[in-house]
Design a protein around this motif. Sequence first.
Motif, short mmCIF file in Angstrom:
data_model
loop_
_atom_site.label_atom_id
_atom_site.label_comp_id
_atom_site.label_asym_id
_atom_site.label_seq_id
_atom_site.Cartn_x
_atom_site.Cartn_y
_atom_site.Cartn_z
N VAL A 133 0.84 -1.19 0.00
CA VAL A 133 0.00 0.00 0.00
C VAL A 133 0.88 1.25 0.00
O VAL A 133 1.86 1.31 0.74
N SER A 134 0.54 2.21 -0.86
CA SER A 134 1.24 3.50 -0.84
C SER A 134 0.22 4.62 -1.02
O SER A 134 -0.79 4.45 -1.71
N THR A 135 0.50 5.75 -0.39
CA THR A 135 -0.41 6.90 -0.47
C THR A 135 0.02 7.81 -1.62
O THR A 135 1.19 8.12 -1.77
N ASP B 105 -5.45 9.66 -2.36
CA ASP B 105 -5.87 8.31 -2.71
C ASP B 105 -4.78 7.32 -2.30
O ASP B 105 -3.66 7.70 -1.99
N VAL B 106 -5.12 6.06 -2.32
CA VAL B 106 -4.19 5.01 -1.91
C VAL B 106 -4.06 4.01 -3.06
O VAL B 106 -5.06 3.59 -3.64
N GLU B 107 -2.82 3.64 -3.39
CA GLU B 107 -2.59 2.63 -4.41
C GLU B 107 -2.26 1.32 -3.72
O GLU B 107 -1.40 1.27 -2.84
N VAL B 108 -2.97 0.26 -4.13
CA VAL B 108 -2.73 -1.07 -3.59
C VAL B 108 -2.24 -1.94 -4.74
O VAL B 108 -2.93 -2.08 -5.75
N ALA C 258 -11.37 -2.66 2.50
CA ALA C 258 -10.68 -1.69 3.34
C ALA C 258 -11.42 -1.51 4.66
O ALA C 258 -12.61 -1.78 4.74
N ASP C 259 -10.69 -1.02 5.66
CA ASP C 259 -11.32 -0.76 6.95
C ASP C 259 -11.96 0.62 7.03
O ASP C 259 -12.43 1.03 8.09
N PHE D 264 -6.03 -3.03 4.49
CA PHE D 264 -6.72 -3.79 3.46
C PHE D 264 -6.62 -5.29 3.73
O PHE D 264 -5.59 -5.78 4.20
N LYS D 265 -7.69 -6.00 3.40
CA LYS D 265 -7.69 -7.46 3.35
C LYS D 265 -7.90 -7.83 1.89
O LYS D 265 -8.66 -7.17 1.18
N VAL D 266 -7.24 -8.89 1.46
CA VAL D 266 -7.37 -9.36 0.08
C VAL D 266 -7.86 -10.80 0.12
O VAL D 266 -7.28 -11.64 0.80
N PHE D 267 -8.94 -11.07 -0.61
CA PHE D 267 -9.55 -12.40 -0.66
C PHE D 267 -9.56 -12.91 -2.09
O PHE D 267 -9.49 -12.13 -3.03
#
Length: 193
Positions: free
Chosen positions: A120-122, A127-130, A145-146, A181-184
């Motif tokens: 993750v980077s801001t 905005d945030v890039e994942v 995201a939380d 972030f959680k990734v599923f």
Amino acid sequence: ALHYAARRFFQPVSVCAIPSEDGKSVRFSMVNDTPDDVEIDMNIFALALDGVRIPLKSASGTCGPDAAALLTEIDLHQLPAGALLSWNFIASNGMMGEGHHVRETYKALDLRPSVLTHQVSTLDNGDVEVEIVAEGLALFVMLEADVAGRYSDNLFDLAAGERRRIVFSPIDKAQTGKPAFKVFDLYTSQSQA
């Protein structure tokens, strides 16, 4: 998830997979809901359960305005045992897409861990890039995201070694700190933790 899937299947230019009634082949139809001709270039792969893509066929065609036309067809006997049919396309107007076809059911697939990782980077605008990377086959990858916000994309597939960058726009950009972030994916959703 449905929002992102609907955005894809309602896209003005797309390629649709149509399995034959006997399940032995799949036809690919070009769909063009724009007022101009579009040229479509497509690549078809066998996608093994370890996430390796094996090229099967390429096809190109022109689809007239507000029309649908057959682009190509593939015999499913070309697929190795247990593999999925996968494809991607790009149209002359810049629209692109991808998809996959499972011969039986998702439940019957002997899925393996996809080993999804993310960084993750801001960005300067808040905005945030994942960036998500898969070591193996990851079907229906989804981020969560939380904090509330919008994703540039969600609900996509990754083959082994593939990466995808998603931009997340938090509703409250004044909030300090990066969202968690959680990734599923399909495998992690079916597995017991």
